[in-house]
Design an enzyme around this catalytic site. Structure first.
Site, PDB file in Angstrom:
ATOM      1  N   SER A 105     -17.575 134.829   3.394  1.00 16.04           N
ATOM      2  CA  SER A 105     -16.870 133.911   2.494  1.00 16.04           C
ATOM      3  C   SER A 105     -16.153 134.785   1.464  1.00 16.04           C
ATOM      4  O   SER A 105     -16.482 135.968   1.303  1.00 16.04           O
ATOM      5  CB  SER A 105     -17.900 133.031   1.787  1.00 16.04           C
ATOM      6  OG  SER A 105     -17.328 132.315   0.727  1.00 16.04           O
ATOM      7  N   TYR A 107     -26.252 131.836  -2.135  1.00 15.96           N
ATOM      8  CA  TYR A 107     -25.047 131.897  -1.293  1.00 15.96           C
ATOM      9  C   TYR A 107     -24.332 133.238  -1.485  1.00 15.96           C
ATOM     10  O   TYR A 107     -24.002 133.922  -0.515  1.00 15.96           O
ATOM     11  CB  TYR A 107     -24.136 130.717  -1.660  1.00 15.96           C
ATOM     12  CG  TYR A 107     -23.028 130.447  -0.658  1.00 15.96           C
ATOM     13  CD1 TYR A 107     -23.279 129.783   0.535  1.00 15.96           C
ATOM     14  CD2 TYR A 107     -21.716 130.849  -0.927  1.00 15.96           C
ATOM     15  CE1 TYR A 107     -22.254 129.526   1.440  1.00 15.96           C
ATOM     16  CE2 TYR A 107     -20.689 130.591  -0.025  1.00 15.96           C
ATOM     17  CZ  TYR A 107     -20.958 129.928   1.155  1.00 15.96           C
ATOM     18  OH  TYR A 107     -19.940 129.679   2.051  1.00 15.96           O
TER      19      TYR A 107
END
Ligand SMILES: NC(=O)c1ccc[n+]([C@@H]2O[C@H](COP(=O)([O-])OP(=O)(O)OC[C@H]3O[C@@H](n4cnc5c(N)ncnc54)[C@H](O)[C@@H]3O)[C@@H](O)[C@H]2O)c1
Length: 283
Positions: A143, A156
């Site tokens: 990401s 995350y």
């Protein structure tokens, strides 16, 4: 890897979002696709849609947070289609809250789904791909959250930075071993998918994806949902992934504007050591 005709691609988190779009794109290039996902109904729907488009598809109910299910996914793919040429470690989930507000279970869930599964996937599939010796490729989904940090998603950020590090390590190992398996790491910013509804796939008893009672987290949850809803289409990401794999790119960026934040971070690291800004993420 240039040619997907008659090749076999395995995609985790392949029942929706980015994974399904990649499965469809590779299927359109002539690949057999194996989609592994934890969400049974979405998996069946995805397989039916791909099948209706004439794409040879094998859906495999898979919880990537369990290593033995990743082995079973590889075995099933091999039984159905033979050699595996492409793996996309893509399944992912998120939570939001201050690092200390999130429970151990919420931390472990994100670490297992987003990171351990990628380690296990690479370690299971790489030897199989090397053994057949044909052109092959692994894409790991990280990401932009693996390229520069921010608040309220510590698990995350932790996992996505680690997936970038793992992928870079594998790429270097591929160079020194002259491997037939290319490596890429996908780093999107917002994409219009179900990622902000990750709690639909949480194990029972985890209590949602927003830290309980956290004012910061509920505001951030709204910010994240709005960003995802306004994101680019998964099909655009899939087209970028295909082109990048064919070009043997290591880093796959899907949002040109996000290069700025990478450059600012690198300049700050090598310059003052002081972060360039506090990222405003709905606070
Ligand atoms: N959407 C974005 O804005 C964005 C941005 C950057 C990175 N990503 C990453 O992209 C990847 C794909 O997510 P998406 O955005 O398409 O979201 P999504 O929720 O639409 O897709 C994720 C898929 O993973 C599956 N999944 C969840 N837990 C699983 C498990 N334990 N085992 C197997 N499958 C599981 C879900 O059922 C779903 O089909 C994730 O790794 C995510 O972190 C997304």
């Amino acid at each position: 890897m240039q040619d997907f005709k008659g090749r076999t691609a395995v995609i985790t988190g392949g029942a929706s979002g980015i994974g399904l779009a990649v499965a469809r794109r590779l299927g359109e290039e002539g690949a057999n696709v194996v989609i592994g996902d934890i969400e049974a109904e979405a998996l069946e729907r995805a397989a039916t849609a791909l099948d209706n488009s004439g794409i040879p598809v094998e859906p495999v109910l898979t919880d990537v947070s369990k290593r033995e299910e990743i082995v079973a996914l590889a075995d099933r793919a091999t039984e159905r289609f033979g050699d595996i040429h492409f793996l996309h470690n893509n399944a992912g989930v998120t939570t939001t809250g201050l690092a200390e507000e999130l429970t151990d279970l919420q931390w472990e869930w994100v670490m297992d789904v987003n990171l351990n599964s990628v380690v296990w996937g690479c370690r299971e599939f790489l030897p199989r791909m090397k053994a057949h010796g044909q052109p092959a490729h692994i894409v790991n989904t990280a990401s932009m959250a693996g390229m520069s940090g921010g608040p309220l998603m510590a698990p995350y950020f932790t996992t996505k930075f680690a997936v970038v590090g793992l992928s870079e390590g594998l790429w270097h190992e591929g160079q020194i071993t002259q491997s037939n398996v290319g490596i890429s790491v996908l780093c999107p910013a917002f994409v219009r998918t179900g990622i902000a509804r990750s709690d639909r796939n949480q194990p029972d008893g985890m209590g949602g994806w927003v830290a309980a009672g956290s004012e910061h987290a509920s505001r951030f949850g709204e910010f994240l949902s709005a960003g995802v809803d306004g994101g680019i289409e998964p099909s655009d990401v899939a087209a970028t992934v295909l082109a990048a794999v064919q070009a043997e790119k290591l880093w796959i960026l899907t949002h040109p504007e996000s290069s700025d934040s990478i450059e600012r971070r690198m300049t700050a690291i090598t310059g003052t050591g002081i972060p360039p800004e506090v990222r405003n993420m709905g606070q």
